[in-house]
Design a protein around this motif. Structure first.
Motif, PDB file in Angstrom:
ATOM      1  N   ARG A 286    -102.867  43.472  97.004  1.00 39.53           N
ATOM      2  CA  ARG A 286    -103.830  43.307  95.926  1.00 39.53           C
ATOM      3  C   ARG A 286    -105.177  42.845  96.475  1.00 39.53           C
ATOM      4  O   ARG A 286    -106.228  43.356  96.081  1.00 39.53           O
ATOM      5  CB  ARG A 286    -103.289  42.279  94.931  1.00 39.53           C
ATOM      6  CG  ARG A 286    -104.079  42.256  93.643  1.00 39.53           C
ATOM      7  CD  ARG A 286    -103.378  41.437  92.575  1.00 39.53           C
ATOM      8  NE  ARG A 286    -104.314  41.100  91.520  1.00 39.53           N
ATOM      9  CZ  ARG A 286    -104.754  41.959  90.634  1.00 39.53           C
ATOM     10  NH1 ARG A 286    -104.349  43.189  90.653  1.00 39.53           N
ATOM     11  NH2 ARG A 286    -105.620  41.577  89.718  1.00 39.53           N
ATOM     12  N   GLU A 289    -107.188  45.596  97.851  1.00 37.02           N
ATOM     13  CA  GLU A 289    -107.816  46.409  96.818  1.00 37.02           C
ATOM     14  C   GLU A 289    -109.102  45.762  96.316  1.00 37.02           C
ATOM     15  O   GLU A 289    -110.118  46.411  96.162  1.00 37.02           O
ATOM     16  CB  GLU A 289    -106.856  46.578  95.640  1.00 37.02           C
ATOM     17  CG  GLU A 289    -106.354  47.978  95.519  1.00 37.02           C
ATOM     18  CD  GLU A 289    -105.418  48.149  94.350  1.00 37.02           C
ATOM     19  OE1 GLU A 289    -105.583  47.434  93.343  1.00 37.02           O
ATOM     20  OE2 GLU A 289    -104.542  49.001  94.442  1.00 37.02           O
ATOM     21  N   GLU A 292    -111.837  46.116  98.675  1.00 37.54           N
ATOM     22  CA  GLU A 292    -112.358  47.481  98.681  1.00 37.54           C
ATOM     23  C   GLU A 292    -113.380  47.675  97.568  1.00 37.54           C
ATOM     24  O   GLU A 292    -114.408  48.297  97.769  1.00 37.54           O
ATOM     25  CB  GLU A 292    -111.220  48.491  98.506  1.00 37.54           C
ATOM     26  CG  GLU A 292    -110.540  48.851  99.804  1.00 37.54           C
ATOM     27  CD  GLU A 292    -109.402  49.812  99.579  1.00 37.54           C
ATOM     28  OE1 GLU A 292    -109.510  50.667  98.693  1.00 37.54           O
ATOM     29  OE2 GLU A 292    -108.385  49.692 100.290  1.00 37.54           O
ATOM     30  N   VAL A 293    -113.077  47.124  96.387  1.00 36.49           N
ATOM     31  CA  VAL A 293    -114.018  47.249  95.268  1.00 36.49           C
ATOM     32  C   VAL A 293    -115.312  46.523  95.609  1.00 36.49           C
ATOM     33  O   VAL A 293    -116.418  47.030  95.385  1.00 36.49           O
ATOM     34  CB  VAL A 293    -113.401  46.679  93.978  1.00 36.49           C
ATOM     35  CG1 VAL A 293    -114.406  46.747  92.852  1.00 36.49           C
ATOM     36  CG2 VAL A 293    -112.159  47.451  93.611  1.00 36.49           C
ATOM     37  N   LEU A 296    -117.280  48.560  97.901  1.00 37.40           N
ATOM     38  CA  LEU A 296    -117.886  49.688  97.196  1.00 37.40           C
ATOM     39  C   LEU A 296    -119.167  49.240  96.496  1.00 37.40           C
ATOM     40  O   LEU A 296    -120.183  49.927  96.543  1.00 37.40           O
ATOM     41  CB  LEU A 296    -116.899  50.263  96.179  1.00 37.40           C
ATOM     42  CG  LEU A 296    -117.488  51.296  95.223  1.00 37.40           C
ATOM     43  CD1 LEU A 296    -117.857  52.570  95.957  1.00 37.40           C
ATOM     44  CD2 LEU A 296    -116.516  51.616  94.106  1.00 37.40           C
ATOM     45  N   VAL A 297    -119.103  48.069  95.851  1.00 39.13           N
ATOM     46  CA  VAL A 297    -120.297  47.558  95.166  1.00 39.13           C
ATOM     47  C   VAL A 297    -121.414  47.347  96.188  1.00 39.13           C
ATOM     48  O   VAL A 297    -122.569  47.689  95.940  1.00 39.13           O
ATOM     49  CB  VAL A 297    -119.965  46.254  94.410  1.00 39.13           C
ATOM     50  CG1 VAL A 297    -121.223  45.601  93.880  1.00 39.13           C
ATOM     51  CG2 VAL A 297    -119.013  46.546  93.260  1.00 39.13           C
ATOM     52  N   ARG A 299    -121.897  48.984  98.933  1.00 42.67           N
ATOM     53  CA  ARG A 299    -122.441  50.284  99.336  1.00 42.67           C
ATOM     54  C   ARG A 299    -123.347  50.841  98.257  1.00 42.67           C
ATOM     55  O   ARG A 299    -124.419  51.372  98.546  1.00 42.67           O
ATOM     56  CB  ARG A 299    -121.302  51.272  99.597  1.00 42.67           C
ATOM     57  CG  ARG A 299    -120.543  51.021 100.883  1.00 42.67           C
ATOM     58  CD  ARG A 299    -119.823  52.270 101.338  1.00 42.67           C
ATOM     59  NE  ARG A 299    -118.768  52.697 100.450  1.00 42.67           N
ATOM     60  CZ  ARG A 299    -117.558  52.144 100.412  1.00 42.67           C
ATOM     61  NH1 ARG A 299    -117.277  51.134 101.202  1.00 42.67           N
ATOM     62  NH2 ARG A 299    -116.645  52.592  99.585  1.00 42.67           N
ATOM     63  N   LEU A 300    -122.929  50.686  96.998  1.00 46.57           N
ATOM     64  CA  LEU A 300    -123.758  51.197  95.893  1.00 46.57           C
ATOM     65  C   LEU A 300    -125.073  50.439  95.834  1.00 46.57           C
ATOM     66  O   LEU A 300    -126.127  51.014  95.581  1.00 46.57           O
ATOM     67  CB  LEU A 300    -123.001  51.082  94.562  1.00 46.57           C
ATOM     68  CG  LEU A 300    -121.800  52.009  94.412  1.00 46.57           C
ATOM     69  CD1 LEU A 300    -121.009  51.662  93.161  1.00 46.57           C
ATOM     70  CD2 LEU A 300    -122.243  53.460  94.339  1.00 46.57           C
ATOM     71  N   VAL A 309    -127.283  48.528  90.024  1.00 46.11           N
ATOM     72  CA  VAL A 309    -125.827  48.350  90.014  1.00 46.11           C
ATOM     73  C   VAL A 309    -125.547  47.118  89.158  1.00 46.11           C
ATOM     74  O   VAL A 309    -125.896  46.009  89.527  1.00 46.11           O
ATOM     75  CB  VAL A 309    -125.272  48.175  91.439  1.00 46.11           C
ATOM     76  CG1 VAL A 309    -123.769  48.046  91.401  1.00 46.11           C
ATOM     77  CG2 VAL A 309    -125.676  49.351  92.303  1.00 46.11           C
ATOM     78  N   SER A 335    -113.394  38.779  88.097  1.00 44.99           N
ATOM     79  CA  SER A 335    -112.241  39.612  87.820  1.00 44.99           C
ATOM     80  C   SER A 335    -112.020  40.641  88.918  1.00 44.99           C
ATOM     81  O   SER A 335    -110.915  41.072  89.142  1.00 44.99           O
ATOM     82  CB  SER A 335    -112.451  40.324  86.495  1.00 44.99           C
ATOM     83  OG  SER A 335    -113.717  40.922  86.492  1.00 44.99           O
ATOM     84  N   LEU A 336    -113.109  41.038  89.600  1.00 43.60           N
ATOM     85  CA  LEU A 336    -112.932  42.052  90.622  1.00 43.60           C
ATOM     86  C   LEU A 336    -112.351  41.453  91.889  1.00 43.60           C
ATOM     87  O   LEU A 336    -111.636  42.104  92.621  1.00 43.60           O
ATOM     88  CB  LEU A 336    -114.266  42.722  90.941  1.00 43.60           C
ATOM     89  CG  LEU A 336    -114.814  43.636  89.852  1.00 43.60           C
ATOM     90  CD1 LEU A 336    -116.093  44.283  90.317  1.00 43.60           C
ATOM     91  CD2 LEU A 336    -113.810  44.693  89.497  1.00 43.60           C
TER      92      LEU A 336
END
Lengths: 503, 259
Positions: A286, A289, A292-293, A296-297, A299-300, A309, A335-336
């Motif tokens: 978990r 994961e 990873e999110v 991703l944020v 990178r965005l 963003v 939460s992320l």
């Protein structure tokens, strides 16, 4: 004079240009201070040897600036003031250590940088050169011309050393790659950055730390310098991820990196570092994961900028507009990541500990800080939630949990500002029978309301009360309309608006 | 023809869709639509949702969110939205999403300036396997949203197993590599007491389905509490069954003809 071009003096532009020049000087030393209006002071302690001696370093500086079309004078001395005076008034280029007194004696008293009246007073007393002043007893000089002149004299002659305040303090981690042959290919720049990042990551790992901000500077042979900065939501020493962010940023540059005649110096600095312990991955995967999110944020954010963003932030307000807002989301939401967000105090301590560098970075810090405030506010709100919130069924997040079996009472999309419509409605408080929005007439077949929402008097005391209606037209489209003002009490001609669209 | 069959096998191995198994589908939760679709839509694929008219674009966004919520199963969502969409149809509202059944705390909203940015953000997000589903919204018919872009997005989705829902407004359905293509129209909801509008309702038309379901119409309602679709109740009230006697005489007595 037919060829004379006349321009207005723009002091702000000049100052900005000076800062740009100071950035170029980063290639020689990290300690650069602008001396407005037209000077730069470089602290080259220990740097000269890298460029083949003081003589060669000075030549290098002069060559680069002259190639850019500027008229430059440069001098090297033991203190910033001495070097400055020599550059402006003297003929000696480089003063050997300890000989400031000798070199500066022939300079005019103007080199002290005094006010005009004091300069005239000195010259009336027959004191024309620095040497004349240096010979006088300091007490006599102070009693006649003030203590200021003594202080300046001491600094000028190297008897007192005052450190300069650099444009940006040196970062805790800095790695340079001086290239023997200038490179013009961007993939090669990426290759060099790759090496530098791996080197930096090895150092960070050895010291148990992770970087939050990574800056890559590339210096062109003709002096132009570009900086690419990326930031991460949490301390990181993951070389591939950092490289991906830098590459993302390079790709997204509005005006791409122009190699010109090639880059001859690439630098990586990490101005903000934080402790980062070795993490053990959970068995359920978990945590991986969530990381990873968060990556991703990052990178965005690197590609689109922190303002594009966003994530939803709930506020404890009955005003539907203020109750949910979109905020920059570079801060990992609780939460992320599944962790408690750092408290406001923690964030403040960290920001104080972190050196403030570029304005950009200070802004980034500020945003982080502000987000932390918001987060802790929603946390607080959750802790002491108002009774109505609890009655509506234990709110898990800052947002209200909807009541079961009820249709949505808030629209999916909200107009800001609300759009005015023409209506035919029953007075004083009926829903509209027909309304015209964007030149299309809608016939209302179903309606629910009013839901009366008063303006927040402590914010906008003059805003009228709003009566909201959920309506559906004969083609099945659902709208969120409101009437501004209570009929008869607040207004006689209430205006109608469409505030949102339901799915 | 051993060569031909070998070639067919090689192509089948290259084609990512051939790996589709029933486990890789997400269901609508309504047998009337899951049946014809063979169990649902493919997870880890590109699905396109067109608004039939500009004025029903909110319905398209809603249907897209429904699909993303079904496919995402509570994992974080990324919603990439062109700036212009916000201007034209209003900005996303956290409370509204919460009332729709989504969790606003687990949604990352990206607002690129143009369609190119939206496609890039979607491509970046769809490669991150930790994401539940990605929603991308673009306006009009920009050149970048072509067959090649859809192919690339579809492959990225297949690689990571993340579902991508591309919502298009102000555009006519175009050929693309999407696994399914839908056209959405607003539908009148089932009225509640006192004539209040009911739960979200959609009139959806399946334009293309890669796994072979022929084009069809459905009318669906969204049940927020169970996060599933439901068929709307029959429009006319049904005559209640008598409680004290049988509906028709079981002994075969013929009906008396009146008049």
């Amino acid at each position: 004079m037919p060829n004379l071009a006349v321009r207005d003096h723009e002091p702000e532009e000049d100052a900005a240009f000076l800062v740009r020049l100071a950035q170029i000087c980063d290639r020689w030393t990290p300690l650069v201070a602008p001396a407005p209006p037209d000077g730069l002071i470089l602290d080259v302690t220990g740097c000269a040897a890298l460029f083949g001696g003081e003589e060669r370093l000075r030549d290098d500086v002069l060559r680069l600036f002259r190639a850019g079309g500027l008229t430059v004078r440069a001098a090297l001395a033991g203190t910033p003031e001495a070097a400055r005076s020599l550059a402006r008034h003297g003929r000696v280029a480089i003063v050997p250590p300890g000989e400031e007194g000798l070199a500066l004696r022939p300079l005019p008293v103007a080199a002290l940088g005094l006010a005009e009246t004091e300069r005239i007073a000195l010259s009336r007393a027959g004191l024309k050169r620095i040497g004349d002043l240096a010979d006088l007893p300091s007490a006599a000089l102070a009693s006649r011309f003030g203590e200021e002149i003594n202080a300046r004299l001491r600094r000028l002659l190297g008897r007192e050393d005052l450190r300069l305040t650099p444009l940006r303090p040196p970062p805790p981690y800095r790695m340079d790659r001086l290239l023997a042959e200038p490179i013009g290919d961007l993939t090669m720049v990426e290759q060099v950055l790759d090496d530098l990042v791996r080197e930096a990551v090895a150092r960070l790992e050895a010291e148990g730390r992770g970087g939050r901000v990574f800056e890559a500077d590339v210096f062109r042979t003709d002096g132009a310098a570009r900086r690419i900065a990326v930031s991460t939501g949490r301390p990181s020493r993951d070389a591939p991820a950092i490289l991906r962010l830098l590459r993302e940023k390079l790709d997204a540059l509005a005006d791409p990196l122009d190699p010109g005649f090639g880059f001859d110096l690439v630098r990586l600095s990490i101005p903000v570092v934080e402790p980062l312990a070795q993490a053990q991955a959970g068995l359920d995967g978990r945590a991986v994961e969530e990381d990873e999110v968060s990556d991703l944020v990052d990178r965005l954010v690197a590609r689109f900028g922190p303002r594009r963003v966003l994530r939803f932030v709930a506020a404890d307000s009955h005003d539907p507009v203020r109750a949910s807002q979109l905020r920059p989301g570079s801060f990992p939401p609780q939460s992320l990541t599944g962790q408690r967000p750092p408290s406001l105090r923690h964030a403040e301590e960290r920001l104080e500990a972190a050196p403030r560098n570029t304005p950009q970075q200070v802004r980034a810090c500020f945003e982080t800080h502000r987000c932390a405030t918001l987060l802790s506010m929603t946390q607080g709100g959750r802790g002491r939630s108002v009774p109505s919130r609890k009655e509506r069924g234990g709110a898990v997040s800052g947002f209200l949990q909807p009541a079961p079996l009820e249709p949505p009472t808030r629209p999916l999309q909200v107009f800001d500002p609300p759009q005015p419509i023409e209506t035919i409605a029953e007075l004083p408080d009926g829903p509209p029978l027909r309304f015209r929005w964007r030149r299309v007439l809608h016939r209302v077949v179903r309606a629910e309301g009013p839901e009366r929402i008063a303006a927040e008097w402590w914010r906008a005391p003059d805003d009228p009360t709003r009566d909201y209606y959920r309506v559906e037209d004969d083609e099945g489209r659902r709208f969120w309309l409101y009437r501004a003002g209570l009929y008869g009490r607040e207004t006689d001609r209430p205006l109608w608006y469409v505030h949102g669209l339901f799915a | 023809m051993p060569d031909l069959s070998a070639l067919k096998r090689a192509i089948a191995a290259l084609e990512p869709d051939s790996a589709l198994r029933p486990a890789d589908l997400f269901a609508f939760g309504e047998p009337g639509i899951d049946g014809p679709l063979g169990g649902g839509l493919a997870r880890g694929a590109l699905h396109e949702v067109y608004a039939r008219r500009v004025s029903v674009s909110a319905s398209a966004a809603g249907f897209g969110l429904c699909l993303a919520l079904r496919a995402g199963e509570g994992r974080p969502l990324v919603w990439a939205r062109q700036d212009f969409v916000d201007v034209e149809t209003g900005a996303l509202h956290g409370e509204g999403i919460a009332e729709f059944g989504g969790d606003p705390d687990r949604i990352v909203v990206v607002r690129p300036r143009d369609a190119t940015g939206v496609l890039r953000a979607a491509h970046e997000a769809v490669r991150c396997a930790a994401i539940g589903a990605v929603l991308a919204e673009i306006w009009g018919e920009p050149k970048v949203a072509d067959l090649r872009a859809s192919r690339r997005l579809g492959l990225a989705a297949a690689g990571s197993g993340v579902t991508l829902v591309l919502i298009r407004r102000g555009a006519a359905p175009q050929p693309s590599a999407a696994a399914s293509r839908w056209s959405v129209e607003a539908a009148s909801s089932t009225p509640l007491e006192a004539g209040a509008p009911g739960p979200p309702a959609f009139d959806v038309e399946l334009l293309r389905h890669r796994a072979g379901c022929p084009p069809r119409h459905w009318r669906l309602e969204w049940d927020r509490d169970s996060l599933s679709f439901a068929a709307p109740p029959l429009p006319r009230p049904v005559v209640p069954l008598p409680a004290d006697r049988t509906v028709a005489a079981a002994d075969g007595t013929p009906w008396r003809l009146a008049g």
